[in-house]
Structures are given as C-alpha cells and as structure tokens.
Scaffold this motif. Sequence first.
Motif, short mmCIF file in Angstrom:
data_model
loop_
_atom_site.label_atom_id
_atom_site.label_comp_id
_atom_site.label_asym_id
_atom_site.label_seq_id
_atom_site.Cartn_x
_atom_site.Cartn_y
_atom_site.Cartn_z
N GLU A 3 0.88 -1.16 0.00
CA GLU A 3 0.00 0.00 0.00
C GLU A 3 0.92 1.22 0.00
O GLU A 3 2.13 1.08 -0.18
CB GLU A 3 -0.94 -0.04 1.21
CG GLU A 3 -1.84 -1.28 1.20
CD GLU A 3 -3.08 -1.18 2.08
OE1 GLU A 3 -3.51 -0.06 2.40
OE2 GLU A 3 -3.61 -2.23 2.45
N LYS A 51 0.61 4.44 -5.08
CA LYS A 51 1.20 3.10 -5.16
C LYS A 51 2.18 2.97 -6.32
O LYS A 51 2.61 1.87 -6.64
CB LYS A 51 0.09 2.06 -5.28
CG LYS A 51 -0.87 2.03 -4.08
CD LYS A 51 -1.90 0.94 -4.26
CE LYS A 51 -2.89 0.94 -3.10
NZ LYS A 51 -3.89 -0.15 -3.22
N LEU A 159 -11.00 3.20 -1.64
CA LEU A 159 -10.04 2.45 -2.44
C LEU A 159 -9.79 3.07 -3.81
O LEU A 159 -8.84 2.69 -4.49
CB LEU A 159 -10.53 1.01 -2.64
CG LEU A 159 -10.46 0.09 -1.42
CD1 LEU A 159 -11.03 -1.28 -1.76
CD2 LEU A 159 -9.03 -0.06 -0.92
N GLN A 161 -8.23 5.30 -6.15
CA GLN A 161 -7.01 6.11 -6.09
C GLN A 161 -7.20 7.51 -6.65
O GLN A 161 -6.38 8.39 -6.43
CB GLN A 161 -5.87 5.40 -6.81
CG GLN A 161 -5.57 4.01 -6.26
CD GLN A 161 -5.12 4.05 -4.80
OE1 GLN A 161 -4.07 4.60 -4.49
NE2 GLN A 161 -5.92 3.46 -3.91
N ILE A 167 -4.14 4.30 -0.36
CA ILE A 167 -4.88 3.43 0.55
C ILE A 167 -5.26 2.13 -0.15
O ILE A 167 -5.58 2.11 -1.33
CB ILE A 167 -6.13 4.14 1.10
CG1 ILE A 167 -6.69 3.41 2.33
CG2 ILE A 167 -7.20 4.30 0.03
CD1 ILE A 167 -7.74 4.20 3.08
N GLY A 168 -5.16 1.02 0.59
CA GLY A 168 -5.56 -0.29 0.08
C GLY A 168 -6.47 -0.98 1.08
O GLY A 168 -6.99 -0.34 2.00
N TYR A 171 -5.68 -0.55 5.09
CA TYR A 171 -5.99 0.74 5.70
C TYR A 171 -7.45 1.12 5.52
O TYR A 171 -8.01 1.84 6.35
CB TYR A 171 -5.06 1.82 5.15
CG TYR A 171 -3.65 1.64 5.66
CD1 TYR A 171 -3.34 1.89 6.99
CD2 TYR A 171 -2.64 1.18 4.84
CE1 TYR A 171 -2.06 1.71 7.48
CE2 TYR A 171 -1.35 0.99 5.31
CZ TYR A 171 -1.06 1.25 6.64
OH TYR A 171 0.21 1.05 7.13
N MET A 204 -1.29 5.44 8.11
CA MET A 204 -0.29 5.07 7.11
C MET A 204 1.06 5.69 7.43
O MET A 204 2.11 5.03 7.34
CB MET A 204 -0.78 5.48 5.73
CG MET A 204 0.02 4.88 4.59
SD MET A 204 -0.69 5.22 2.96
CE MET A 204 -2.18 4.22 3.04
N GLN A 213 3.16 -3.48 8.93
CA GLN A 213 2.04 -2.53 8.95
C GLN A 213 1.24 -2.72 10.24
O GLN A 213 0.61 -3.75 10.45
CB GLN A 213 1.17 -2.73 7.72
CG GLN A 213 1.90 -2.36 6.43
CD GLN A 213 1.17 -2.82 5.19
OE1 GLN A 213 0.81 -3.98 5.07
NE2 GLN A 213 0.97 -1.92 4.25
#
Length: 269
Positions: A3, A51, A159, A161, A167-168, A171, A204, A213
């Motif tokens: 992520e 990303k 999610l 982008q 963020i994935g 998160y 994050m 993480q």
Amino acid sequence: MPEGDTVWNTARLLGEAIDGRTIARSDFRVPRLATADLSGWTVAESACRGKHLLLRLEREGRDPLTLHSHLRMDGAWRTYRPGERWSGRPAHLIRVALHTDAAVAVGYHLHELDIVPTREEARLVGHLGPDLMGADWDAAEAVRRLLARPERWIADALLDQRNLAGIGNLYKAETLFLRGVSPWTPTGDVTDLTAMVERAHALMNSNRGRFTQVTTGSLRRGETTWVFERAGQPCRRCRTVVRRWTGGDNDRITYWCPHCQPGALPPRG
C-alpha cells in the motif's frame, strides 16, 4: 501487501542504495523493454506517488527519464551488494535489474513497468488524488473528491485512487473500524469525512520506516491489526466475531465488526 506506506518505504530504501549512482548496466526482462539500455544514466531520485514508484534518471545532454513501476499485490524491489546472491524471490519473477558500483536494484513481479520522459509523468500519475504519504497531502481535496459520488459505498470510495492515493484493503478496513463506520455506508452519509481521511493519513504515516504494517500500536505477531484478516476471530474491543465479505467495485475483500461498525449491511447473494 503493498500500500502507500510500503511503496514509500521501498522508494526510501532504493534511494539509500542507488540515488546519485550511475547505472553501469541494466537488464530488462519484459518483452516491451528488452532492448532498453539505461547504462550511463544517473539515478537522481527514488520517489513515489500513491502506489506508483518513480525512479527519476538524468544524463548530461539528455532530457530526464523516469522508470515507472507499480507493485500491485505482489511486486517488490530488493537491493543487493555487487556480487551478492539475489535471494529475495525466484529468478523467473525478475523484471529488471539496475547495476551500479554500490548496489544492484532488482525488481520482482513488477507491473506497468515503463520508461517515459520525466516531463510526462502526469500521464501515469496525474489522475491520482492527494497522496496520503506525500508532502502535498490535502485532506480537503480528498473529501471533495469523495463527495463527488455521495451515493457510493465508503469502502469502495476509499479504495479509488482518484480520490486519495495510497490506501488499500488494510488501511480501508482499519480506518473504517476505528471510525466506527459500516463499509456500506453511502459516502454522503458519513459523519466527518475529514476526520476519516485524516485517520487514514495518520495510520499510514505511522508506519514510515518499517515494513510491518501496524494499526493497533502492537508489533507483536497476530496483534498488529484490529479487523484486517481477522475474520472468524473476536473483535479486540467487543468480542463480536469479525466478519468478511467479498464484493463491490473490483470484487474486493472487506473485514468489519458488526457491533463496532453498525449500520448498513452488505447485500445478500
């Protein structure tokens, strides 16, 4: 799971190994770039956007270039000392190797690998929303983009982008849990979207400098997340069984606690 923080940490490690170094030899193992040769180019900067990983290259008398890659779910970069055995992953997954006098940077299972003029980077990353790991993070702009489609489930909106970059699934799940919001709440119905995106930003960025993480504050194995990948286990707060559902945009997995995140439920079937 790559992520935004993983990509940021990868860029930092690449930078420590090869920034300022001249590439003596490059080896591309993808058909489209098989004849590409970056020897003689200097790595000016290892950077990232969301990303996307961007290795910016310079050479006297030439326009700057950018070697762009996307890690997606399974990509990775590793660095090795010259002559050291490349032991990170199976050799058949190697997509590129950049040899310098100080280190060799090896990219495994990279996606969207391409070389473009640096002035054209916007063609690859210009569509992205505010970068959660970037110096130009803008919570107000992220909220504005999220609210452009108020009917959309908040889990899917986070999610995307184009709304906020980096963020994935991890998160997404952890942010929604900590804010007590059902993943299927329409974005326009979420109370205090600013607090939500700032929570994602804080989570994050708390993992800068480490690849583990953590969202709970505990680095102990099995204690690093609240709900992510904990389906069937008791919620750390209320002991309700954490649940998992697959669906929505791009058929993504969602983890949540029905008690701590009351409200809308996923569709049946």
